[in-house]
Design an enzyme around this catalytic site. Structure first.
Site, PDB file in Angstrom:
ATOM      1  N   GLY A  87       4.690   6.221  -1.909  1.00  0.00           N
ATOM      2  CA  GLY A  87       4.101   7.117  -3.221  1.00  0.00           C
ATOM      3  C   GLY A  87       3.671   8.308  -2.548  1.00  0.00           C
ATOM      4  O   GLY A  87       3.685   9.767  -3.317  1.00  0.00           O
ATOM      5  N   SER A  88       2.869   8.305  -1.354  1.00  0.00           N
ATOM      6  CA  SER A  88       2.290   9.352  -0.841  1.00  0.00           C
ATOM      7  C   SER A  88       3.098  10.367  -0.510  1.00  0.00           C
ATOM      8  O   SER A  88       3.158  11.509  -0.613  1.00  0.00           O
ATOM      9  CB  SER A  88       1.370   8.790   0.025  1.00  0.00           C
ATOM     10  OG  SER A  88       0.346   8.059  -0.078  1.00  0.00           O
ATOM     11  N   ASP A 194       1.492   4.334 -10.715  1.00  0.00           N
ATOM     12  CA  ASP A 194       0.602   3.160 -11.499  1.00  0.00           C
ATOM     13  C   ASP A 194       1.470   3.153 -12.788  1.00  0.00           C
ATOM     14  O   ASP A 194       0.837   2.262 -13.782  1.00  0.00           O
ATOM     15  CB  ASP A 194      -0.651   3.405 -11.443  1.00  0.00           C
ATOM     16  CG  ASP A 194      -1.539   3.509 -10.276  1.00  0.00           C
ATOM     17  OD1 ASP A 194      -0.830   3.146  -9.218  1.00  0.00           O
ATOM     18  OD2 ASP A 194      -2.499   3.892 -10.330  1.00  0.00           O
ATOM     19  N   SER A 215       5.457   5.009  -6.670  1.00  0.00           N
ATOM     20  CA  SER A 215       5.332   4.083  -5.402  1.00  0.00           C
ATOM     21  C   SER A 215       5.787   2.768  -5.556  1.00  0.00           C
ATOM     22  O   SER A 215       5.820   2.268  -6.680  1.00  0.00           O
ATOM     23  CB  SER A 215       3.886   4.028  -5.231  1.00  0.00           C
ATOM     24  OG  SER A 215       3.373   2.958  -4.194  1.00  0.00           O
ATOM     25  N   HIS A 220       2.535  -2.454  -6.889  1.00  0.00           N
ATOM     26  CA  HIS A 220       3.000  -1.464  -8.143  1.00  0.00           C
ATOM     27  C   HIS A 220       3.961  -2.306  -8.820  1.00  0.00           C
ATOM     28  O   HIS A 220       4.271  -3.613  -8.659  1.00  0.00           O
ATOM     29  CB  HIS A 220       3.564  -0.178  -7.648  1.00  0.00           C
ATOM     30  CG  HIS A 220       2.455   0.623  -6.971  1.00  0.00           C
ATOM     31  ND1 HIS A 220       2.028   1.619  -7.630  1.00  0.00           N
ATOM     32  CD2 HIS A 220       1.812   0.558  -5.768  1.00  0.00           C
ATOM     33  CE1 HIS A 220       1.035   2.050  -6.962  1.00  0.00           C
ATOM     34  NE2 HIS A 220       0.927   1.629  -5.797  1.00  0.00           N
TER      35      HIS A 220
HETATM   36  C1  LIG Z   1      -1.792   6.658  -8.434  1.00  0.00           C
HETATM   37  C2  LIG Z   1      -1.245   6.573  -7.167  1.00  0.00           C
HETATM   38  N1  LIG Z   1      -0.692   7.608  -6.225  1.00  0.00           N
HETATM   39  C3  LIG Z   1      -0.271   7.653  -5.084  1.00  0.00           C
HETATM   40  C4  LIG Z   1      -0.452   6.338  -4.661  1.00  0.00           C
HETATM   41  C5  LIG Z   1       0.196   6.247  -3.162  1.00  0.00           C
HETATM   42  O1  LIG Z   1       1.374   5.186  -2.990  1.00  0.00           O
HETATM   43  P1  LIG Z   1       1.779   4.556  -1.659  1.00  0.00           P
HETATM   44  O2  LIG Z   1       0.743   3.685  -1.151  1.00  0.00           O
HETATM   45  O3  LIG Z   1       2.978   4.162  -1.643  1.00  0.00           O
HETATM   46  O4  LIG Z   1       1.729   5.820  -0.388  1.00  0.00           O
HETATM   47  C6  LIG Z   1      -0.761   5.299  -4.992  1.00  0.00           C
HETATM   48  C7  LIG Z   1      -0.985   4.048  -4.236  1.00  0.00           C
HETATM   49  O5  LIG Z   1      -1.454   3.000  -4.592  1.00  0.00           O
HETATM   50  C8  LIG Z   1      -1.443   5.361  -6.380  1.00  0.00           C
HETATM   51  O6  LIG Z   1      -2.069   4.258  -7.198  1.00  0.00           O
END
Ligand SMILES: Cc1ncc(COP(=O)(O)O)c(C=O)c1O
Length: 439
Positions: A87-88, A194, A215, A220
């Site tokens: 997600g990042s 989310d 993500s 999730h």
């Molecule tokens: C709102 C939100 N954005 C971005 C992310 C980032 O996702 P990832 O952990 O897959 O990098 C998360 C992760 O929990 C999240 O809750």
């Protein structure tokens, strides 16, 4: 049936056997069984899909990727879904795409992006990584989303975009946000990491703005282990995002392209000003890119998980309703979640804020729950400007951030994920009741 098919079937049958021996759920024992805030929920079909992908040994993003992207597109009602490795990465990809020179009206260094101070750090990091300036606004208590009333006050002549998470699955006020975006000609990125399956006026969140980001980390709604996606209805933005995801290259051939001269048939014919003669299109770079692709093995799991998504969402909603009904009794001490009447929420978790007037503090309650094996989590970074890594970032704030500070001091969340059933929630409620009975 040939030997390879027979062997494959045998292996998959054994995987099914192993699943029911190794992974079948143990009976719930109150006070002894941990109640996680989230977790992967899977069955033998998920394990078989992954094993099948391993046996196929495609490895890099391929046929399972196509299948998963197809399911995401039809579930969300969008024309493009691009898988990434987290997600990042999805957030960084969406922001970077809006900064691409291929986009006529692209974001430029020093441009401002409005975003809430209560957030996950990797919604802010991509702005800084692209030399953009975050402009922080306060959140609403109850929804924990950006307060749309504060948007006008955040505007300057450098305002170019809004980046909003739908906090814990709860849709932002998309009517107010999109009307603001139209009035001020700004891009909208929706972090829906989310909020897979949440809707506003019947339309999936993530599909209102230029990009939605997902993500698939195990906490999730569905998981690939690690993974994510960006979605968009813009063909132009999808092309730019694909390029940045895939090293920044110009070539749009996929794993399905078999013609050695490429999908365009002109792979060796491109003359690019400033480059010598004609240059292989596969090695022509029109963007400053990354490699954000997941593997086909991750995609196989994601695709199998999609088949359960509707049930997962229902289970999350059921668990949420049960907690909400029970906790209403303690509304004198706790701020309980609220949502817009237009919202249909695919909840990530159940958020709670201890009222400032309560005769106990957050730590008392959280430790009590944790000692009862009920996992709790804080609302991500709280006010991100108070986090050590983010104190000195270039930014602006649009007014004071009292709610963000209150969230940082007094808020937390507990689980509603599909691994929890009625008996788990009943136990959670019992533990809350006991806490309040001891006050
Ligand atoms: C709102 C939100 N954005 C971005 C992310 C980032 O996702 P990832 O952990 O897959 O990098 C998360 C992760 O929990 C999240 O809750």
């Amino acid at each position: 049936m040939d030997t390879v098919c027979k062997l494959t079937e045998e292996i998959l049958r054994k995987v099914g056997e192993l699943y029911s021996l190794a992974h079948v759920e143990k009976p719930f024992r109150p006070g002894e069984t941990r109640i996680p805030y989230a977790g992967r929920v899977f069955d033998e079909r998920d394990m078989k899909a992954m094993v099948k992908a391993v046996l196929d040994f495609w490895l890099t993003l391929g046929p399972y990727g196509d299948e998963f992207e197809g399911k995401l597109k039809s579930f969300l009602g969008v024309s493009n879904a691009l898988l990434v490795n987290s997600g990042s990465s999805a957030n960084l990809l969406a922001v970077s795409a809006l900064c691409s020179k291929e986009l006529e009206d692209h974001l430029r260094s020093g441009d401002e992006v409005i975003t809430p101070a209560v957030t996950l750090p990797t919604t802010v990091a991509p702005l800084l990584q692209n030399n953009l300036v975050p402009v922080f606004v306060d959140c609403e208590l109850g929804t924990y989303n950006v307060d749309p009333m504060l948007l006008e006050g955040a505007v300057s002549d450098r305002t170019r975009a809004i980046f909003l998470p739908h906090t814990l699955g709860n849709p932002c006020d998309m009517e107010a946000i999109m009307s603001f975006a139209r009035d001020h000609h700004v891009f909208v990125i929706e972090d829906m990491c989310d909020a897979l399956g949440s809707r506003y006026r019947g339309r999936c969140v993530g599909t209102f703005g230029e990009f939605g980001t997902l993500s698939f980390y195990p906490a999730h709604h569905i998981t690939c282990g690690e993974g994510g996606a960006v979605i968009t209805n813009s063909e132009g933005l999808a092309g730019i995002a694909r390029s940045i995801r895939d090293w920044g290259r110009a070539c749009y051939c996929t794993h399905g392209t078999t013609d050695p001269l490429g999908a365009c048939g002109r792979r060796f014919d491109f003359e690019i000003p400033g480059m010598p003669g004609t240059y292989d299109h596969r090695y022509t770079y029109t963007n400053i890119g990354y490699n954000f692709k997941p593997t086909d093995i991750q995609a196989a799991l994601g695709s199998a998980q999609m088949d359960k998504l509707a049930d997962f969402i229902q289970a999350r909603q059921r668990n949420f309703r049960r907690l909400d009904a029970g906790l209403k009794e303690f509304a004198e001490f706790l701020i309980l979640p609220t949502w817009k009447p237009e919202a249909e929420v695919s909840w990530f978790a159940y958020p709670i804020t201890v009222r400032e007037t309560a005769p106990f503090n957050r730590k008392d309650l959280v430790v009590w729950l944790e000692e009862g094996l009920i996992q709790t989590r804080l609302l991500f970074a709280g006010n991100i400007l108070r986090q050590p890594g983010y104190r000195d970032i270039p930014h602006r704030t649009a007014g004071p951030l009292p709610n963000s500070d209150l969230v940082m001091r007094n808020s937390f969340f507990i689980g509603v994920y599909p691994g929890l059933r009625g008996e788990h929630i009943d136990y959670v409620m019992e533990r809350f009741r006991r806490f309040f009975s001891l006050l």
